[in-house]
Design a protein around this motif. Structure first.
Motif, mmCIF file in Angstrom:
data_model
loop_
_atom_site.group_PDB
_atom_site.id
_atom_site.type_symbol
_atom_site.label_atom_id
_atom_site.label_comp_id
_atom_site.label_asym_id
_atom_site.label_seq_id
_atom_site.Cartn_x
_atom_site.Cartn_y
_atom_site.Cartn_z
ATOM 1 N N ASP A 78 0.967 -1.171 -0.321
ATOM 2 C CA ASP A 78 0.140 0.238 0.034
ATOM 3 C C ASP A 78 0.987 1.570 0.424
ATOM 4 O O ASP A 78 1.124 2.315 -0.603
ATOM 5 N N ALA A 79 1.841 0.968 0.592
ATOM 6 C CA ALA A 79 2.733 2.355 0.715
ATOM 7 C C ALA A 79 3.370 2.607 -0.701
ATOM 8 O O ALA A 79 3.781 3.479 -1.141
ATOM 9 N N VAL A 80 4.545 1.486 -1.149
ATOM 10 C CA VAL A 80 4.409 1.042 -2.427
ATOM 11 C C VAL A 80 3.387 2.288 -3.069
ATOM 12 O O VAL A 80 3.718 3.259 -4.389
ATOM 13 N N GLU A 81 2.268 1.616 -3.255
ATOM 14 C CA GLU A 81 1.454 2.120 -4.369
ATOM 15 C C GLU A 81 0.721 3.605 -4.524
ATOM 16 O O GLU A 81 0.967 4.017 -4.806
ATOM 17 N N GLN A 82 0.768 4.325 -3.010
ATOM 18 C CA GLN A 82 0.321 5.125 -2.501
ATOM 19 C C GLN A 82 1.456 6.517 -3.418
ATOM 20 O O GLN A 82 1.364 7.183 -3.418
ATOM 21 N N TYR A 83 3.162 5.966 -2.975
ATOM 22 C CA TYR A 83 4.186 6.628 -3.301
ATOM 23 C C TYR A 83 4.104 6.812 -5.246
ATOM 24 O O TYR A 83 4.194 8.208 -5.055
ATOM 25 N N GLY A 84 3.207 6.151 -6.081
ATOM 26 C CA GLY A 84 3.462 5.651 -6.884
ATOM 27 C C GLY A 84 1.909 7.439 -7.359
ATOM 28 O O GLY A 84 1.789 7.554 -8.673
ATOM 29 N N ARG A 85 0.832 7.415 -6.257
ATOM 30 C CA ARG A 85 0.232 8.631 -6.447
ATOM 31 C C ARG A 85 0.329 9.979 -6.066
ATOM 32 O O ARG A 85 -0.470 10.733 -6.118
ATOM 33 N N SER A 113 1.967 12.513 -7.112
ATOM 34 C CA SER A 113 1.651 13.843 -8.752
ATOM 35 C C SER A 113 -0.252 13.445 -8.756
ATOM 36 O O SER A 113 0.112 14.006 -9.937
ATOM 37 N N LEU A 114 -0.931 12.722 -7.925
ATOM 38 C CA LEU A 114 -2.044 12.424 -8.946
ATOM 39 C C LEU A 114 -2.893 13.412 -7.369
ATOM 40 O O LEU A 114 -3.154 13.287 -6.481
ATOM 41 N N ILE A 115 -4.293 14.141 -8.197
ATOM 42 C CA ILE A 115 -5.411 14.610 -7.731
ATOM 43 C C ILE A 115 -6.839 13.961 -8.070
ATOM 44 O O ILE A 115 -6.806 13.830 -9.497
ATOM 45 N N ARG A 116 -7.804 14.281 -7.609
ATOM 46 C CA ARG A 116 -8.936 14.041 -7.771
ATOM 47 C C ARG A 116 -9.985 14.975 -7.724
ATOM 48 O O ARG A 116 -9.999 15.507 -6.723
ATOM 49 N N ILE A 117 -10.791 15.032 -9.556
ATOM 50 C CA ILE A 117 -11.942 16.081 -8.948
ATOM 51 C C ILE A 117 -13.475 15.595 -8.889
ATOM 52 O O ILE A 117 -13.087 14.611 -9.989
ATOM 53 N N THR A 172 -4.901 5.611 -1.667
ATOM 54 C CA THR A 172 -5.301 3.723 -2.689
ATOM 55 C C THR A 172 -6.466 3.475 -1.690
ATOM 56 O O THR A 172 -7.313 3.927 -1.007
ATOM 57 N N MET A 173 -7.062 2.964 -2.398
ATOM 58 C CA MET A 173 -8.136 2.231 -1.601
ATOM 59 C C MET A 173 -7.958 1.587 -0.040
ATOM 60 O O MET A 173 -9.346 2.206 0.071
ATOM 61 N N LEU A 174 -6.736 0.810 0.274
ATOM 62 C CA LEU A 174 -6.644 1.313 1.463
ATOM 63 C C LEU A 174 -7.136 2.011 2.089
ATOM 64 O O LEU A 174 -8.137 2.133 3.269
ATOM 65 N N ARG A 175 -6.594 3.304 1.736
ATOM 66 C CA ARG A 175 -6.122 4.760 2.545
ATOM 67 C C ARG A 175 -7.366 5.024 2.620
ATOM 68 O O ARG A 175 -8.185 6.001 3.448
ATOM 69 N N ASN A 176 -7.957 5.055 1.548
ATOM 70 C CA ASN A 176 -9.362 5.964 1.426
ATOM 71 C C ASN A 176 -10.648 4.716 2.601
ATOM 72 O O ASN A 176 -11.560 5.692 2.566
ATOM 73 N N ASN A 177 -10.799 3.531 2.374
ATOM 74 C CA ASN A 177 -11.265 2.824 3.180
ATOM 75 C C ASN A 177 -10.608 3.559 5.061
ATOM 76 O O ASN A 177 -11.787 2.700 5.268
#
Length: 188
Positions: free
Chosen positions: A20-27, A29-33, A124-129
């Motif tokens: 999860d930490a690696v997946e979040q690191y890949g995000r 530079s991402l935002i959601r609108i 990530t899905m986990l962090r959103n949860n």
């Protein structure tokens, strides 16, 4: 045998948190609108995103957006007369641009065209949860504040103590102190 099973459960949980930490690191530079109407003839979300961000961030340059597109399933107009608009995910040129935009998002409320538009980090899905369960604690007045920064989730309790609840382990530890009656999902 039970000791070995417990050890494997612990290792599995640790590996899931590391992934999860690696997946979040890949995000980073991402935002959601969210809340942006989705016209039938929409072909390019980048122009819509440029308009929104340039109205709230005076330092924004159009080249800061590398890519953008809608995510999620389309609403079926036959089933739902009030269709839900899909979110737009935006990849920015660097994390610094993301932080600047997130600081400027408070100006969305000042613009009548963007009152229902929200800009958030892409988690990530986990962090959103985890964030979902943190919001439940906030609604129950068990915590005073809740926010995310750089993919990490923080809570502030009524005694001004900070909690980093980015992982399920940390969330469970914090909940045990803040609201022992709160039921966490199985497997946490």
């Amino acid at each position: 045998m039970l000791e070995q099973i417990d050890q494997l459960k612990y290792e599995n949980k640790k590996l899931r948190e590391d992934v999860d930490a690696v997946e979040q690191y890949g995000r980073r530079s991402l935002i959601r609108i969210s809340g942006v109407p989705e016209p039938n003839d929409e072909r390019n979300t980048t122009e819509v995103v440029r308009k929104i961000i340039s109205d709230i961030d005076p330092e924004f340059k159009g080249v800061d957006i590398l890519r953008s597109h809608r995510v999620g399933k389309l609403s079926d107009p036959d089933v739902n007369s009030d269709p839900k608009h899909r979110q737009i995910i935006v990849r920015l040129s660097e994390p610094g641009v993301k932080f600047r935009i997130l600081k400027c998002r408070k100006h969305l409320k000042e613009n009548a065209n963007f009152k229902s538009v929200y800009i958030n980090e892409d988690l990530t899905m986990l962090r959103n949860n985890i964030l979902y369960h943190c919001r439940k604690l906030l609604k129950k007045n068990k915590i005073k504040q809740l926010w995310t920064t750089n993919g990490k989730i923080y809570m502030l309790d009524k005694h001004d103590q900070y909690y980093d609840v980015t992982t399920t382990t940390r969330f469970v530890q914090a909940v045990d102190k803040l609201d022992p009656s709160y039921t966490t999902p199985d497997g946490w």
